[in-house]
Design a protein around this motif. Structure first.
Motif, PDB file in Angstrom:
ATOM      1  N   LEU A 106      -5.002  -4.496  -1.049  1.00 42.97           N
ATOM      2  CA  LEU A 106      -4.068  -3.843   0.262  1.00 42.97           C
ATOM      3  C   LEU A 106      -4.026  -4.855   1.265  1.00 42.97           C
ATOM      4  CD1 LEU A 106      -4.579  -0.028   0.169  1.00 42.97           C
ATOM      5  CD2 LEU A 106      -2.817  -1.308  -0.589  1.00 42.97           C
ATOM      6  N   GLY A 163      -9.000   2.171 -11.091  1.00 45.39           N
ATOM      7  CA  GLY A 163      -7.548   2.192 -11.154  1.00 45.39           C
ATOM      8  C   GLY A 163      -6.727   2.651 -12.392  1.00 45.39           C
ATOM      9  N   LEU A 196       2.563   5.316  -1.817  1.00 49.19           N
ATOM     10  CA  LEU A 196       1.755   4.983  -0.525  1.00 49.19           C
ATOM     11  C   LEU A 196       2.452   4.679   0.728  1.00 49.19           C
ATOM     12  CD1 LEU A 196      -1.405   4.684   0.234  1.00 49.19           C
ATOM     13  CD2 LEU A 196      -1.229   2.355  -0.467  1.00 49.19           C
ATOM     14  N   ASN A 210      -0.219   8.067  -5.734  1.00 48.16           N
ATOM     15  CA  ASN A 210       0.238   7.063  -6.752  1.00 48.16           C
ATOM     16  C   ASN A 210       0.646   5.720  -5.823  1.00 48.16           C
ATOM     17  OD1 ASN A 210       1.834   5.013  -8.528  1.00 48.16           O
ATOM     18  ND2 ASN A 210       2.137   7.012  -9.764  1.00 48.16           N
ATOM     19  N   ARG A 211       0.443   4.590  -6.039  1.00 44.86           N
ATOM     20  CA  ARG A 211       0.762   3.331  -5.330  1.00 44.86           C
ATOM     21  C   ARG A 211       2.148   3.307  -4.868  1.00 44.86           C
ATOM     22  NH1 ARG A 211      -0.509  -2.842  -7.101  1.00 44.86           N
ATOM     23  NH2 ARG A 211       0.174  -3.923  -5.170  1.00 44.86           N
TER      24      ARG A 211
END
Length: 597
Positions: free
Chosen positions: A353, A60, A181, A177-178
């Motif tokens: 998640l 990460g 998402l 990128n988070r």
């Protein structure tokens, strides 16, 4: 005299000579090379494979360093004093105090200098809590995220950056990128989501006209690429496909190493100020893994196949000491595995998640819960391993209802109402489904009555937003990863009507806590506890300063970078005590040449 002492006695017997010889081009090795070059040392960085990055490139990328100015910039100022109190509460009396203090004192300066002299850039997360509660714990500021990187500037050298895990790329090579998402998962939910999806996917499609994958890099891939780009821009000598064969030791001092060149020939490389081991740790060493790792955690690893413990193996041959890692030799993630008909596997690390979301439970073969499911990935697996007196919690099963699968997804199954996609995961055996909990227990080979009783108890408490058994939602970290829309507890809601779904998870190491014993300057210690002159280690080759605990996000990369920085400064004579004295111990050492400011 050992065979390692039978070494060249003067510079003429080396094929090449440098000041600092570094093995391993992950974050630790590349940081060491970058800082050493900045300090004026002649550096050679040898990488076993054809690409940089190692574990860093598939991670990460979060880097845990307390007390930086970046925390102030993010509006969540952090102090070394608070971090010290926090680590004292987490690590306790497990040892390693001097190294941790060195990490705390040097961390802010190391990050400042990296940002000042290179393309390495971070931003402190305003909200990314420490993984463990305790005095001095922080909600934000300590977790530093690498800024996304446009890898087009690398040109043809982009192939030298190890790709991330394929499960973390979309459309065959697109990093996400988070923050993007949600837009990509639900592109038609809003105009803003659709616009962002078009931007991200459009950029990726253009990239694929020139490159094998997308060039918008995030997370650990961005960090690895930024370090590599910085080394390339400085002209640092990097040798790919050049593994370490043997350390050369004469009169007790490591004076160089034997390497294998890409053409298969062996070369003796002299190192006037030392050799640095940053080869990725022991995770895939065929002997040390069996000796140190619990049996239940041995089959699965997230580290690259090439991380066969070369650094530790060669160091042991010059009488270096290995530490067992304290509480745990490995640092863990629970992973599910999808197996294709051709035998290939897709491994999904269950990081943030799904496990902390409301409506999921993890059970062992007795159908019983055994851990707070919203704990950090490391502590979740530690719960699995503690509960293995009869092997009952390895593997474990994550169980949800249909509403959970729709809202949050589960492992490789992304959220939404994609019936055909869900059916494909069921057919592959990755996702197990049944109309009733009784039937699901039978399919999983889990005790039926145990599961029914567990769900009944869980639902009774969850109806009030409570989890008295394991206190889900009881820490800032778990609440952060939960669903804020779920009231009163973002991590707890009852498991509803069927159909029910489950994936099976097993322990996998993402890195190791066990490693070479070292000083606060990264000097490797011998079996009697004395420094081996000329030998250093950092990254996963160096035993963790957190002694098998996992305090917060990025607590492998933070020390990797800071100790790489300290080793470079020490070798350059910029830290107090750098004497072991390299200048007098090795007649081939030349005066320090300060370069690049």
């Amino acid at each position: 005299m050992s065979r390692n002492d039978a070494a060249p006695r003067n510079a003429a017997q080396w094929d090449e000579q440098v000041d600092l010889l570094i093995f391993g081009a992950g974050a630790a090795g590349m940081t060491t090379a970058l800082i050493a070059h900045h300090e004026g040392l002649q550096v050679m960085l040898c990488e076993k494979t054809a690409a940089v990055g190692g574990i860093t490139s598939t991670s990460g990328g979060t880097t845990w360093v307390p007390g930086t100015r970046l925390s102030v910039d993010a509006g969540v100022p952090d102090t070394i004093g608070d971090a010290r109190r926090f680590l004292e509460s987490v690590v306790g009396d497990r040892g390693g105090d001097a190294a941790r203090e060195a990490f705390l004192q040097s961390g802010p300066e190391a990050i400042d200098e990296l940002e000042r002299i290179s393309a390495v850039k971070f931003v402190a997360a305003a909200a990314h809590p420490d993984y463990v509660n305790g005095p001095g714990a922080a909600y934000g500021g300590r977790a530093l995220a690498p800024v996304p990187f446009d890898a087009r500037v690398l040109g043809r050298d982009f192939v030298r950056v190890r790709p991330p895990r394929d499960v973390f790329m979309g459309l065959g090579g697109m990093m996400v990128n988070r923050n993007d998402l949600n837009a990509l998962l639900f592109p038609f939910a809003s105009g803003q989501n659709f616009k962002r999806t078009v931007e991200v996917v459009g950029r990726y499609l253009i990239d694929r006209l020139r490159f094998a994958r997308g060039t918008q890099l995030v997370m650990g891939n961005a960090l690895a690429a930024r370090l590599f780009y910085s080394l390339r821009e400085r002209g640092v000598d990097m040798r790919f496909e050049t593994p370490l064969v043997e350390l050369v030791r004469e009169q007790g001092r490591v004076t160089g190493a034997i390497v294998t060149s890409p053409d298969g020939t062996r070369k003796r490389i002299g190192a006037r100020r030392g050799v640095v081991l940053a080869t990725g740790g022991l995770t895939r060493h065929p002997v040390l893994r069996k000796q140190l790792f619990p049996a239940a955690a041995q089959p699965l690893s997230l580290s690259p196949d090439t991380h066969t413990g070369d650094g530790l193996d060669r160091a042991v041959k010059v009488e270096a000491r290995i530490e067992d890692g304290g509480d745990s030799p490995g640092l863990w993630m629970p992973c599910s595995i999808q197996r294709a008909p051709d035998g290939t596997e897709r491994v999904w690390p269950h990081i943030i998640l799904d496990r902390a979301k409301p409506g999921l439970i993890a059970v062992n073969r007795h159908g019983k819960r055994f851990v707070n499911e919203s704990n950090s990935y490391h502590d979740f697996v530690m719960g699995m391993l503690r509960d293995t007196g009869d092997g009952q919690s390895v593997p474990a099963h994550l169980i949800v209802d249909a509403a959970f699968l729709r809202d949050y997804g589960l492992g490789l199954v992304m959220p939404g109402r994609h019936r055909a996609r869900i059916a494909s995961f069921v057919r592959s055996g990755y996702l197990v489904t049944a109309p009733t909990l009784r039937d699901l227990a039978k399919k999983l080979d889990v005790d039926v009555n145990g599961l029914l009783q567990t769900v009944e108890r869980f639902n009774r408490d969850a109806a009030a937003g409570q989890d008295p058994e394991f206190e889900r939602g009881g820490s800032p970290m778990s609440r952060f990863n939960g669903d804020p829309a779920q009231k009163p507890n973002p991590c707890v809601r009852p498991i509803g009507d069927g159909p029910y779904y489950a994936v099976t998870v097993r322990p996998a190491d993402l890195a190791c806590s066990a490693g070479l014993s070292g000083t606060e300057n990264g000097e490797v210690l011998d079996t009697s506890g004395k420094p081996i002159p000329g030998l250093f280690a950092c990254g996963n080759d160096l035993a963790s300063i957190f002694r098998g605990t996992y305090p917060g996000p990025g607590t492998t990369l933070g020390p990797a970078i800071v100790f790489g920085w300290r080793i470079a400064k020490f070798a350059a004579g910029r830290l107090s005590g750098q004497a072991r004295d390299a200048h007098t111990a090795n007649p081939d050492v030349v005066p320090l040449r300060r370069a690049n400011g």
